[in-house]
Enzyme design. Structure first.
Site, short mmCIF file in Angstrom:
data_model
loop_
_atom_site.label_atom_id
_atom_site.label_comp_id
_atom_site.label_asym_id
_atom_site.label_seq_id
_atom_site.Cartn_x
_atom_site.Cartn_y
_atom_site.Cartn_z
N TYR A 65 -28.97 59.46 21.44
CA TYR A 65 -28.49 60.59 20.89
C TYR A 65 -27.30 60.86 21.51
O TYR A 65 -26.30 61.52 20.92
CB TYR A 65 -29.56 61.79 21.01
CG TYR A 65 -30.48 61.93 19.82
CD1 TYR A 65 -31.36 60.82 19.55
CD2 TYR A 65 -30.34 63.08 19.26
CE1 TYR A 65 -32.01 61.15 18.45
CE2 TYR A 65 -31.32 63.29 18.36
CZ TYR A 65 -32.18 62.35 18.06
OH TYR A 65 -33.00 62.52 16.87
N LYS A 92 -39.97 49.89 24.05
CA LYS A 92 -39.58 48.81 23.40
C LYS A 92 -39.27 47.79 24.30
O LYS A 92 -38.22 47.14 24.36
CB LYS A 92 -38.73 49.11 22.23
CG LYS A 92 -38.64 47.91 21.33
CD LYS A 92 -39.81 47.60 20.34
CE LYS A 92 -39.67 46.53 19.44
NZ LYS A 92 -40.92 46.33 18.64
N ASP A 112 -43.59 50.70 18.07
CA ASP A 112 -44.05 50.33 16.90
C ASP A 112 -45.75 50.29 16.90
O ASP A 112 -46.21 50.96 15.83
CB ASP A 112 -43.53 49.01 16.22
CG ASP A 112 -43.71 47.55 17.32
OD1 ASP A 112 -44.11 48.03 18.36
OD2 ASP A 112 -43.54 46.52 17.11
N ASP A 148 -38.44 61.62 18.77
CA ASP A 148 -37.80 62.26 17.59
C ASP A 148 -39.05 61.76 16.44
O ASP A 148 -39.58 62.54 15.74
CB ASP A 148 -36.46 61.96 17.07
CG ASP A 148 -36.10 62.71 15.87
OD1 ASP A 148 -36.57 63.67 15.73
OD2 ASP A 148 -35.55 62.07 15.18
N ASP A 203 -42.64 63.72 14.87
CA ASP A 203 -42.81 63.62 13.47
C ASP A 203 -44.13 63.29 12.73
O ASP A 203 -44.80 63.88 12.01
CB ASP A 203 -41.74 63.24 12.47
CG ASP A 203 -40.77 64.54 12.15
OD1 ASP A 203 -40.53 65.48 13.12
OD2 ASP A 203 -39.94 64.33 11.05
C1 IPM Z 1 -35.64 67.63 15.93
C2 IPM Z 1 -34.67 67.37 15.04
C3 IPM Z 1 -33.44 67.28 15.68
C4 IPM Z 1 -33.54 65.95 16.59
C5 IPM Z 1 -32.27 67.33 14.49
C6 IPM Z 1 -32.29 68.67 13.85
C7 IPM Z 1 -30.91 67.30 15.23
O1 IPM Z 1 -35.19 66.21 14.13
O2 IPM Z 1 -35.83 68.59 16.73
O3 IPM Z 1 -36.67 66.83 16.02
O4 IPM Z 1 -33.24 64.83 15.94
O5 IPM Z 1 -33.54 65.93 17.54
MG MG Z 2 -37.05 65.45 14.54
#
Ligand code: IPM
Ligand code: MG
Length: 365
Positions: free
Chosen positions: A141, A187, A219, A243, A247
Protein backbone atom coordinates in the site's frame (compact mmCIF):
# COMPACT_ATOMS: atom_id res chain seq x y z
CA UNK A 1 -13.61 11.96 33.27
CA UNK A 2 -14.30 13.58 29.92
CA UNK A 3 -12.93 12.22 26.65
CA UNK A 4 -12.49 13.93 23.31
CA UNK A 5 -13.66 11.74 20.45
CA UNK A 6 -13.30 12.77 16.82
CA UNK A 7 -16.18 11.30 14.84
CA UNK A 8 -15.80 10.82 11.09
CA UNK A 9 -19.14 9.51 9.83
CA UNK A 10 -17.89 9.50 6.21
CA UNK A 11 -19.99 8.46 3.22
CA UNK A 12 -22.84 6.10 2.34
CA UNK A 13 -24.18 4.25 5.36
CA UNK A 14 -21.35 5.63 7.52
CA UNK A 15 -23.36 8.56 8.92
CA UNK A 16 -26.38 6.33 9.73
CA UNK A 17 -24.50 3.64 11.60
CA UNK A 18 -22.46 6.20 13.51
CA UNK A 19 -25.42 8.38 14.42
CA UNK A 20 -27.41 5.38 15.63
CA UNK A 21 -24.50 4.04 17.70
CA UNK A 22 -23.41 7.21 19.50
CA UNK A 23 -26.31 7.07 22.01
CA UNK A 24 -25.15 3.58 23.04
CA UNK A 25 -21.68 4.98 23.66
CA UNK A 26 -23.03 7.94 25.66
CA UNK A 27 -25.25 5.70 27.77
CA UNK A 28 -22.50 3.19 28.57
CA UNK A 29 -20.18 6.08 29.41
CA UNK A 30 -22.79 7.59 31.72
CA UNK A 31 -23.18 4.39 33.73
CA UNK A 32 -19.41 4.19 34.16
CA UNK A 33 -18.96 7.85 35.05
CA UNK A 34 -17.36 9.12 31.85
CA UNK A 35 -18.62 11.61 29.30
CA UNK A 36 -17.62 12.47 25.75
CA UNK A 37 -17.08 15.55 23.64
CA UNK A 38 -17.81 14.53 20.09
CA UNK A 39 -16.06 16.51 17.38
CA UNK A 40 -17.91 15.48 14.20
CA UNK A 41 -16.04 16.13 10.93
CA UNK A 42 -16.33 15.53 7.21
CA UNK A 43 -14.12 12.75 5.91
CA UNK A 44 -13.84 10.88 2.60
CA UNK A 45 -16.01 11.78 -0.38
CA UNK A 46 -18.08 14.33 1.53
CA UNK A 47 -14.90 16.10 2.58
CA UNK A 48 -13.73 16.17 -1.04
CA UNK A 49 -17.07 17.70 -2.08
CA UNK A 50 -16.71 20.51 0.45
CA UNK A 51 -12.94 21.08 0.70
CA UNK A 52 -11.49 19.44 -2.43
CA UNK A 53 -9.57 16.96 -0.24
CA UNK A 54 -10.71 13.62 1.26
CA UNK A 55 -9.13 14.67 4.54
CA UNK A 56 -8.04 18.14 5.56
CA UNK A 57 -5.00 19.13 7.60
CA UNK A 58 -7.37 20.42 10.30
CA UNK A 59 -9.11 17.06 10.55
CA UNK A 60 -5.81 15.20 10.73
CA UNK A 61 -4.66 17.42 13.56
CA UNK A 62 -8.01 17.12 15.38
CA UNK A 63 -7.60 13.32 15.21
CA UNK A 64 -4.08 13.59 16.57
CA UNK A 65 -5.41 15.60 19.52
CA UNK A 66 -8.31 13.31 20.37
CA UNK A 67 -8.48 10.43 22.82
CA UNK A 68 -9.81 8.26 20.01
CA UNK A 69 -11.28 8.46 16.52
CA UNK A 70 -14.53 6.77 15.50
CA UNK A 71 -15.04 6.30 11.76
CA UNK A 72 -18.07 5.18 9.76
CA UNK A 73 -17.15 4.30 6.18
CA UNK A 74 -15.83 6.07 3.11
CA UNK A 75 -16.23 5.93 -0.64
CA UNK A 76 -18.88 5.46 -3.29
CA UNK A 77 -19.38 5.47 -7.07
CA UNK A 78 -19.61 9.25 -7.11
CA UNK A 79 -15.89 9.60 -6.38
CA UNK A 80 -14.52 6.57 -8.25
CA UNK A 81 -13.17 8.48 -11.23
CA UNK A 82 -11.27 11.04 -9.17
CA UNK A 83 -7.48 11.07 -9.38
CA UNK A 84 -5.86 8.59 -7.02
CA UNK A 85 -4.87 11.08 -4.32
CA UNK A 86 -8.32 12.68 -4.17
CA UNK A 87 -10.28 9.45 -3.72
CA UNK A 88 -11.99 8.89 -0.35
CA UNK A 89 -9.81 5.78 0.13
CA UNK A 90 -6.70 7.97 -0.15
CA UNK A 91 -8.01 9.99 2.79
CA UNK A 92 -8.25 6.83 4.87
CA UNK A 93 -4.72 5.77 3.95
CA UNK A 94 -3.43 9.26 4.76
CA UNK A 95 -5.15 9.17 8.14
CA UNK A 96 -3.74 5.72 8.96
CA UNK A 97 -0.26 6.78 7.90
CA UNK A 98 -0.22 10.16 9.61
CA UNK A 99 -1.41 8.70 12.93
CA UNK A 100 0.93 5.72 12.44
CA UNK A 101 -1.85 3.24 13.00
CA UNK A 102 0.23 0.22 12.12
CA UNK A 103 -1.81 -2.51 13.82
CA UNK A 104 -5.21 -3.29 12.41
CA UNK A 105 -7.14 -5.67 14.65
CA UNK A 106 -10.08 -7.42 12.99
CA UNK A 107 -11.85 -10.02 15.10
CA UNK A 108 -14.31 -12.45 13.55
CA UNK A 109 -16.47 -14.55 15.81
CA UNK A 110 -19.67 -16.41 15.31
CA UNK A 111 -22.57 -15.27 17.47
CA UNK A 112 -24.82 -18.01 18.77
CA UNK A 113 -28.05 -18.04 16.83
CA UNK A 114 -26.50 -16.46 13.78
CA UNK A 115 -24.68 -19.51 12.39
CA UNK A 116 -27.54 -19.93 9.91
CA UNK A 117 -26.69 -16.61 8.34
CA UNK A 118 -23.30 -17.68 7.05
CA UNK A 119 -22.81 -18.99 3.53
CA UNK A 120 -20.51 -21.61 5.08
CA UNK A 121 -21.88 -24.77 6.70
CA UNK A 122 -22.93 -24.48 10.31
CA UNK A 123 -20.54 -27.21 11.44
CA UNK A 124 -17.63 -25.50 9.67
CA UNK A 125 -18.07 -22.20 11.47
CA UNK A 126 -19.19 -23.49 14.88
CA UNK A 127 -17.16 -21.87 17.63
CA UNK A 128 -14.99 -19.74 15.34
CA UNK A 129 -13.28 -16.96 17.26
CA UNK A 130 -10.30 -15.53 15.43
CA UNK A 131 -8.53 -12.22 14.99
CA UNK A 132 -6.70 -10.95 11.95
CA UNK A 133 -3.80 -8.68 12.90
CA UNK A 134 -3.05 -6.80 9.72
CA UNK A 135 -0.02 -4.56 9.27
CA UNK A 136 -1.56 -1.27 8.16
CA UNK A 137 1.04 1.36 7.32
CA UNK A 138 3.56 -0.49 5.17
CA UNK A 139 3.84 -3.12 2.46
CA UNK A 140 2.34 -2.85 -0.98
CA UNK A 141 0.00 0.00 0.00
CA UNK A 142 2.81 2.40 0.80
CA UNK A 143 5.99 1.00 -0.76
CA UNK A 144 8.16 3.07 -3.11
CA UNK A 145 8.63 3.17 -6.03
CA UNK A 146 5.06 3.23 -7.24
CA UNK A 147 3.50 4.67 -10.34
CA UNK A 148 1.73 4.31 -13.62
CA UNK A 149 2.55 5.35 -17.18
CA UNK A 150 0.80 4.56 -20.46
CA UNK A 151 2.32 1.11 -20.71
CA UNK A 152 3.31 0.18 -17.18
CA UNK A 153 2.00 0.24 -13.62
CA UNK A 154 4.03 -0.71 -10.53
CA UNK A 155 3.98 -0.94 -6.75
CA UNK A 156 6.49 -2.20 -4.23
CA UNK A 157 6.12 -4.50 -1.28
CA UNK A 158 8.82 -3.65 1.21
CA UNK A 159 9.14 -3.99 4.98
CA UNK A 160 11.83 -2.83 7.35
CA UNK A 161 12.80 -4.95 10.30
CA UNK A 162 11.33 -2.44 12.76
CA UNK A 163 7.99 -2.43 10.98
CA UNK A 164 7.77 -6.20 11.24
CA UNK A 165 8.94 -6.32 14.83
CA UNK A 166 6.29 -3.92 16.10
CA UNK A 167 3.37 -5.62 14.34
CA UNK A 168 4.65 -9.07 15.33
CA UNK A 169 4.79 -7.92 18.95
CA UNK A 170 1.18 -6.69 18.76
CA UNK A 171 0.11 -10.08 17.45
CA UNK A 172 2.10 -12.08 20.00
CA UNK A 173 0.77 -9.92 22.86
CA UNK A 174 -2.77 -10.49 21.65
CA UNK A 175 -2.22 -14.24 21.24
CA UNK A 176 -0.84 -14.36 24.78
CA UNK A 177 -4.16 -13.03 26.10
CA UNK A 178 -6.15 -15.48 23.97
CA UNK A 179 -5.56 -19.14 23.05
CA UNK A 180 -1.80 -18.62 22.60
CA UNK A 181 -1.77 -19.67 18.97
CA UNK A 182 -0.37 -17.45 16.25
CA UNK A 183 -0.29 -18.12 12.53
CA UNK A 184 1.91 -15.79 10.50
CA UNK A 185 0.81 -15.60 6.88
CA UNK A 186 3.23 -14.78 4.05
CA UNK A 187 4.35 -15.86 0.60
CA UNK A 188 7.87 -16.86 1.54
CA UNK A 189 8.06 -19.48 -1.20
CA UNK A 190 8.04 -16.69 -3.80
CA UNK A 191 8.75 -13.26 -2.26
CA UNK A 192 11.95 -12.12 -0.57
CA UNK A 193 9.97 -9.60 1.48
CA UNK A 194 7.96 -12.54 2.85
CA UNK A 195 11.05 -14.60 3.65
CA UNK A 196 12.37 -11.57 5.52
CA UNK A 197 9.02 -11.22 7.30
CA UNK A 198 9.19 -14.86 8.34
CA UNK A 199 12.76 -14.52 9.65
CA UNK A 200 11.88 -11.48 11.75
CA UNK A 201 8.70 -13.08 13.13
CA UNK A 202 10.83 -16.07 14.18
CA UNK A 203 13.20 -13.72 15.99
CA UNK A 204 10.35 -11.99 17.84
CA UNK A 205 8.91 -15.41 18.73
CA UNK A 206 11.89 -16.08 21.00
CA UNK A 207 10.39 -13.61 23.48
CA UNK A 208 7.09 -15.48 23.47
CA UNK A 209 7.90 -19.12 24.23
CA UNK A 210 4.35 -19.74 25.49
CA UNK A 211 2.76 -18.78 22.15
CA UNK A 212 2.57 -21.56 19.55
CA UNK A 213 3.72 -20.07 16.24
CA UNK A 214 3.04 -21.48 12.80
CA UNK A 215 3.59 -20.09 9.28
CA UNK A 216 1.27 -20.42 6.33
CA UNK A 217 1.41 -19.29 2.72
CA UNK A 218 -1.28 -16.78 1.92
CA UNK A 219 -2.98 -18.87 -0.77
CA UNK A 220 -3.26 -21.79 1.62
CA UNK A 221 -4.48 -19.46 4.39
CA UNK A 222 -7.28 -18.19 2.15
CA UNK A 223 -8.32 -21.79 1.51
CA UNK A 224 -8.01 -22.85 5.17
CA UNK A 225 -10.19 -19.91 6.25
CA UNK A 226 -13.15 -21.35 4.39
CA UNK A 227 -12.21 -25.01 4.88
CA UNK A 228 -11.61 -25.03 8.63
CA UNK A 229 -11.63 -21.54 10.18
CA UNK A 230 -11.81 -22.91 13.74
CA UNK A 231 -8.11 -23.85 13.51
CA UNK A 232 -7.15 -20.16 13.77
CA UNK A 233 -6.73 -18.01 16.85
CA UNK A 234 -4.58 -15.00 15.85
CA UNK A 235 -3.51 -14.47 12.24
CA UNK A 236 -0.60 -12.09 11.63
CA UNK A 237 -0.04 -10.76 8.17
CA UNK A 238 1.12 -7.86 6.01
CA UNK A 239 -1.10 -5.07 4.71
CA UNK A 240 -2.35 -6.39 1.36
CA UNK A 241 -2.71 -10.03 2.46
CA UNK A 242 -4.55 -8.79 5.55
CA UNK A 243 -6.94 -6.73 3.46
CA UNK A 244 -7.93 -9.83 1.50
CA UNK A 245 -7.90 -12.35 4.34
CA UNK A 246 -9.95 -10.11 6.63
CA UNK A 247 -12.66 -9.83 3.99
CA UNK A 248 -12.75 -13.62 3.69
CA UNK A 249 -12.81 -13.94 7.48
CA UNK A 250 -15.63 -11.44 7.68
CA UNK A 251 -17.93 -13.80 5.83
CA UNK A 252 -17.56 -16.52 8.45
CA UNK A 253 -20.01 -14.85 10.85
CA UNK A 254 -22.43 -14.29 7.99
CA UNK A 255 -22.39 -10.58 7.53
CA UNK A 256 -19.84 -7.84 7.19
CA UNK A 257 -22.30 -5.79 9.19
CA UNK A 258 -21.19 -7.47 12.42
CA UNK A 259 -17.45 -6.95 12.35
CA UNK A 260 -15.62 -4.25 14.27
CA UNK A 261 -12.02 -3.16 13.93
CA UNK A 262 -9.40 -1.17 15.74
CA UNK A 263 -6.40 0.47 14.12
CA UNK A 264 -3.77 1.09 16.73
CA UNK A 265 -0.44 2.85 16.92
CA UNK A 266 1.74 3.75 19.84
CA UNK A 267 -0.04 7.09 20.37
CA UNK A 268 -3.34 7.07 18.53
CA UNK A 269 -6.26 4.80 17.83
CA UNK A 270 -9.06 4.65 15.32
CA UNK A 271 -12.13 2.43 15.46
CA UNK A 272 -14.29 1.54 12.51
CA UNK A 273 -16.68 -1.12 11.27
CA UNK A 274 -15.01 -3.39 8.71
CA UNK A 275 -17.87 -2.93 6.25
CA UNK A 276 -17.76 -0.33 3.52
CA UNK A 277 -20.07 2.55 2.68
CA UNK A 278 -22.71 0.35 0.94
CA UNK A 279 -24.06 3.18 -1.26
CA UNK A 280 -26.87 0.90 -2.53
CA UNK A 281 -28.61 0.96 0.86
CA UNK A 282 -27.43 4.35 2.11
CA UNK A 283 -30.03 6.65 3.62
CA UNK A 284 -32.62 3.89 4.00
CA UNK A 285 -32.17 3.03 7.68
CA UNK A 286 -31.33 -0.55 6.64
CA UNK A 287 -27.67 -0.90 7.58
CA UNK A 288 -26.55 -2.98 10.53
CA UNK A 289 -25.13 -0.78 13.34
CA UNK A 290 -23.65 -3.74 15.26
CA UNK A 291 -20.19 -3.48 13.68
CA UNK A 292 -20.02 0.15 14.77
CA UNK A 293 -21.31 -0.58 18.27
CA UNK A 294 -18.80 -3.42 18.60
CA UNK A 295 -16.07 -1.01 17.40
CA UNK A 296 -17.13 1.33 20.21
CA UNK A 297 -16.69 -1.67 22.52
CA UNK A 298 -13.11 -1.99 21.29
CA UNK A 299 -12.64 1.75 21.87
CA UNK A 300 -13.71 1.44 25.52
CA UNK A 301 -11.37 -1.51 25.92
CA UNK A 302 -8.25 -0.24 24.13
CA UNK A 303 -8.34 3.53 24.37
CA UNK A 304 -10.10 4.11 27.69
CA UNK A 305 -8.95 0.99 29.51
CA UNK A 306 -12.60 0.32 30.43
CA UNK A 307 -12.61 -3.45 29.93
CA UNK A 308 -15.76 -4.06 31.93
CA UNK A 309 -17.71 -1.45 29.97
CA UNK A 310 -16.50 -3.14 26.82
CA UNK A 311 -17.73 -6.52 28.10
CA UNK A 312 -21.17 -4.99 28.72
CA UNK A 313 -21.31 -3.77 25.13
CA UNK A 314 -20.47 -7.24 23.85
CA UNK A 315 -23.09 -8.84 26.11
CA UNK A 316 -25.68 -6.27 25.05
CA UNK A 317 -25.14 -7.13 21.40
CA UNK A 318 -25.44 -10.84 22.20
CA UNK A 319 -28.62 -10.35 24.23
CA UNK A 320 -30.23 -8.28 21.48
CA UNK A 321 -29.46 -10.99 18.92
CA UNK A 322 -30.68 -13.71 21.28
CA UNK A 323 -33.98 -11.85 21.53
CA UNK A 324 -34.32 -12.33 17.79
CA UNK A 325 -33.79 -8.75 16.63
CA UNK A 326 -32.19 -8.52 13.21
CA UNK A 327 -31.31 -5.98 10.55
CA UNK A 328 -31.93 -6.93 6.92
CA UNK A 329 -28.42 -8.37 6.35
CA UNK A 330 -28.89 -11.02 9.04
CA UNK A 331 -32.64 -11.46 8.86
CA UNK A 332 -34.13 -14.93 8.69
CA UNK A 333 -37.70 -16.17 9.00
CA UNK A 334 -39.11 -16.04 12.51
CA UNK A 335 -36.91 -13.15 13.62
CA UNK A 336 -37.85 -9.50 14.03
CA UNK A 337 -36.66 -7.12 11.33
CA UNK A 338 -35.45 -3.73 12.55
CA UNK A 339 -33.93 -0.63 10.98
CA UNK A 340 -30.52 0.80 11.82
CA UNK A 341 -31.76 3.20 14.45
CA UNK A 342 -34.14 0.75 16.08
CA UNK A 343 -31.46 -1.96 16.28
CA UNK A 344 -29.08 0.40 18.05
CA UNK A 345 -31.88 1.41 20.43
CA UNK A 346 -32.49 -2.26 21.24
CA UNK A 347 -28.80 -2.72 22.03
CA UNK A 348 -28.98 0.29 24.34
CA UNK A 349 -32.06 -1.16 26.05
CA UNK A 350 -30.30 -4.50 26.44
CA UNK A 351 -27.36 -2.71 27.99
CA UNK A 352 -29.57 -0.92 30.49
CA UNK A 353 -31.28 -4.18 31.42
CA UNK A 354 -28.06 -6.13 31.82
CA UNK A 355 -26.52 -3.31 33.81
CA UNK A 356 -29.50 -3.21 36.15
CA UNK A 357 -29.51 -6.97 36.65
CA UNK A 358 -25.75 -7.30 36.96
CA UNK A 359 -24.12 -3.99 37.82
CA UNK A 360 -20.78 -5.40 38.89
CA UNK A 361 -19.51 -6.94 35.68
CA UNK A 362 -19.15 -10.58 34.76
CA UNK A 363 -17.13 -13.43 36.13
CA UNK A 364 -14.41 -14.53 33.77
CA UNK A 365 -15.65 -17.62 31.94
C1 IPM B 1 -10.19 -1.86 4.38
C2 IPM B 1 -10.55 -1.23 3.07
C3 IPM B 1 -9.50 -0.18 2.75
C4 IPM B 1 -8.18 -0.91 2.59
C5 IPM B 1 -9.78 0.71 1.57
C6 IPM B 1 -11.11 1.40 1.71
C7 IPM B 1 -8.68 1.72 1.35
O1 IPM B 1 -10.67 -2.18 2.08
O2 IPM B 1 -10.12 -1.13 5.39
O3 IPM B 1 -10.02 -3.08 4.42
O4 IPM B 1 -7.90 -1.44 1.51
O5 IPM B 1 -7.43 -0.96 3.56
MG1 MG C 1 -10.56 -4.17 2.79
Amino acid sequence: MNYKIVVLPGDGIGPEVVEASIPVMTEVGKKFGVSFDFDVRLFGGCSFDKFGEPVTVETLSACANADAVLLGAVGGPKWESLPHDKKPEAGLLKLRKSLELYANIRPARVYTGLAEGSTLKKEVIAGVDLVVVRELTGGLYFGQPRGMTEDKGWNTMAYTKDEIIRIAKSAFELAKKRRKTLCSVDKANVLEVSQFWRNVVLEVARDYPDVKLSHMYVDNAAMQLVRNPAQFDVILTENMFGDILSDIASMIPGSLGMLPSASLGTKYALYEPVHGSAPDIAGQNKANPIATIASIGMLFDNSLGMHIASDYIQKSIEKTLEQGYRTADIYSEGTTLLGTKEMAEKVKESFLQIFEEQPYGFAVA
